[in-house]
Motif scaffolding. Structure first.
Motif, PDB file in Angstrom:
ATOM      1  N   LYS A  47       0.842  -1.216   0.000  1.00  7.68           N
ATOM      2  CA  LYS A  47       0.000   0.000   0.000  1.00  7.68           C
ATOM      3  C   LYS A  47       0.869   1.254   0.000  1.00  7.68           C
ATOM      4  CE  LYS A  47      -3.684  -2.059   2.690  1.00  7.68           C
ATOM      5  NZ  LYS A  47      -4.234  -2.064   4.033  1.00  7.68           N
ATOM      6  N   VAL A  48       1.917   1.258   0.844  1.00  5.36           N
ATOM      7  CA  VAL A  48       2.783   2.453   0.898  1.00  5.36           C
ATOM      8  C   VAL A  48       3.515   2.623  -0.430  1.00  5.36           C
ATOM      9  CG1 VAL A  48       4.719   3.581   2.063  1.00  5.36           C
ATOM     10  CG2 VAL A  48       3.104   2.245   3.402  1.00  5.36           C
ATOM     11  N   ALA A  49       4.038   1.511  -0.955  1.00  7.71           N
ATOM     12  CA  ALA A  49       4.771   1.593  -2.228  1.00  7.71           C
ATOM     13  C   ALA A  49       3.858   2.102  -3.338  1.00  7.71           C
ATOM     14  CB  ALA A  49       5.341   0.223  -2.592  1.00  7.71           C
ATOM     15  N   TYR A  50       2.606   1.626  -3.335  1.00  9.17           N
ATOM     16  CA  TYR A  50       1.650   2.062  -4.360  1.00  9.17           C
ATOM     17  C   TYR A  50       1.437   3.574  -4.269  1.00  9.17           C
ATOM     18  CZ  TYR A  50      -2.585   1.926  -7.275  1.00  9.17           C
ATOM     19  OH  TYR A  50      -3.510   2.118  -8.272  1.00  9.17           O
ATOM     20  N   SER A  51       1.320   4.060  -3.055  1.00 11.43           N
ATOM     21  CA  SER A  51       1.063   5.500  -2.893  1.00 11.43           C
ATOM     22  C   SER A  51       2.278   6.329  -3.322  1.00 11.43           C
ATOM     23  CB  SER A  51       0.659   5.805  -1.452  1.00 11.43           C
ATOM     24  OG  SER A  51       1.714   6.306  -0.708  1.00 11.43           O
ATOM     25  N   LEU A  52       3.483   5.813  -3.095  1.00  8.08           N
ATOM     26  CA  LEU A  52       4.681   6.538  -3.524  1.00  8.08           C
ATOM     27  C   LEU A  52       4.759   6.579  -5.051  1.00  8.08           C
ATOM     28  CD1 LEU A  52       7.296   5.172  -0.935  1.00  8.08           C
ATOM     29  CD2 LEU A  52       6.083   7.340  -0.884  1.00  8.08           C
ATOM     30  N   GLU A  53       4.417   5.446  -5.676  1.00 11.05           N
ATOM     31  CA  GLU A  53       4.408   5.399  -7.148  1.00 11.05           C
ATOM     32  C   GLU A  53       3.343   6.356  -7.687  1.00 11.05           C
ATOM     33  OE1 GLU A  53       6.560   3.633  -8.846  1.00 11.05           O
ATOM     34  OE2 GLU A  53       7.316   2.290  -7.304  1.00 11.05           O
ATOM     35  N   GLN A  54       2.211   6.426  -6.988  1.00  9.60           N
ATOM     36  CA  GLN A  54       1.134   7.332  -7.409  1.00  9.60           C
ATOM     37  C   GLN A  54       1.616   8.786  -7.360  1.00  9.60           C
ATOM     38  OE1 GLN A  54      -2.110   6.462  -8.467  1.00  9.60           O
ATOM     39  NE2 GLN A  54      -2.033   8.617  -9.104  1.00  9.60           N
ATOM     40  N   GLY A  55       2.351   9.104  -6.288  1.00  2.00           N
ATOM     41  CA  GLY A  55       2.884  10.463  -6.152  1.00  2.00           C
ATOM     42  C   GLY A  55       3.786  10.822  -7.322  1.00  2.00           C
TER      43      GLY A  55
END
Lengths: 191, 73
Positions: A47-55
Motif C-alpha cells: 500500500k505504501v509503495a503504491y502510494s509513492l508510485e502514485q505520487g
C-alpha cells in the motif's frame, strides 16, 4: 579493520564518492523513514509503495502539462506510463498475497497519500535539481535522481522491516527501481 | 592481538567495477558501507549505502553481515 573481523569479501571503492559518477542519493539516513514503521505486514508495504508510485506518476503528469517542448512532453508521458505499470504490478502482488479479489478502486481507497517516491515532495525535487523542463537530458536526469532516491529509501527501509515476507517485497521493489534506473541511463545515452 | 586485522588488505575496485558489481547483485545481497561523517553522507551518497562513520565502526560491526560482500568508501 573489516577483513580482520571476519568479513569475507571487503572491497575498497577507490576514490570514494568523488570517483562515483553515477547518480547519488541525498539526505540523512532517516529521510522518508517515517513512511514506514518497520512493523508492516506485506500488504501494508504494498500500500505504501503504491502510494509513492502514485505520487511520482502524478508528478510526471503535472510536468507533462507544464512542459512546452513536445519531445519533453512525450518523455514525461512515457515516464508516467512506466509508473502506472509499476502500480499495476504492485496491485496484482497485493491480490496474490491476500488471496483475494480486491478491486482496483477498493485497493486505492485503502492507500493513503504519502510523499513522492523517494520520500521528498514534488517541490523539494524541483528545488533540489532545478531542471530545465525543456531539456530531455535534464528531465531524464531528474527522473534518474528520483529513482536513485527511491532505491536508496527502499534499501534503507529494508533494514528496518521485521517481517521476512515484507522484507522480501521491499527488496524486490528496490531491485525493480535499480533496473528502472539502469534503463533510464540507457535512454540518456541514446540521446 | 589479532594481527590479521592490520595485515589483511582489502581489494580496491574502481568506479566501473563498483557500478557493475552493484548492478549485478540484488541490494539485499551486498553491503555498501559509507564510513564518512553524517554531513558528507547527507550531501551525497551511493544509493542504498549504510552510514557508519569510521570512528564508530569498531563499536557497530554487529549491525553488518560479515557474510555479505562489503563495498566500503
Amino acid at each position: 579493520m573489516l577483513a580482520g573481523k571476519g568479513f569475507k569479501r571487503v572491497f575498497n571503492v577507490a576514490g570514494g564518492i568523488k570517483a562515483w559518477h553515477a547518480k547519488t542519493a541525498i539526505g540523512p539516513q532517516d529521510l522518508g523513514m517515517d513512511l514506514f514503521t518497520g512493523k508492516e505486514e506485506p500488504q501494508d508495504i504494498l500500500k505504501v509503495a503504491y502510494s509513492l508510485e502514485q505520487g511520482l506518476c502524478d508528478f510526471y503528469i503535472s510536468m507533462e502539462i507544464e512542459a512546452k517542448n513536445e519531445r519533453v512532453r512525450d518523455l514525461f508521458a512515457k515516464l508516467s506510463e512506466i509508473e502506472v505499470k509499476h502500480q499495476m504490478s504492485i496491485y496484482k502482488a497485493y491480490n496474490e498475497i491476500s488471496n483475494g479479489e480486491t478491486s482496483r478502486d477498493e485497493f486505492e481507497k485503502m492507500v493513503e497519500n504519502k510523499a513522492l517516491e523517494g520520500g521528498l515532495s514534488t517541490r523539494e525535487y524541483l528545488d533540489l535539481f532545478n531542471p530545465d523542463l525543456n531539456s530531455e537530458i535534464d528531465v531524464i536526469s531528474l527522473a534518474m535522481s528520483i529513482e536513485a532516491q527511491a532505491l536508496d529509501l527502499y534499501q534503507r527501509v529494508s533494514a528496518k522491516i521485521e517481517n521476512a515476507k515484507s522484507k522480501d517485497i521491499i527488496n524486490k521493489i528496490a531491485n525493480e527501481e535499480k533496473v528502472h534506473l539502469a534503463s533510464l541511463g540507457k535512454l540518456m545515452d541514446s540521446l | 592481538m589479532k594481527w590479521m586485522q592490520f595485515l589483511t588488505p582489502a581489494k580496491s575496485i574502481d568506479f566501473n567495477e563498483t557500478e557493475s558489481y552493484i548492478s549485478q547483485h540484488p541490494g539485499e545481497e551486498i553491503t555498501i558501507l559509507d564510513v564518512r561523517q553524517p554531513s558528507e553522507y547527507q550531501e551525497s551518497h551511493i544509493p542504498g549505502a549504510t552510514l557508519i562513520p569510521l570512528p564508530q565502526l569498531s563499536d557497530r560491526l554487529e549491525e553488518l553481515d560479515p557474510e555479505k560482500p562489503t563495498l566500503v568508501y
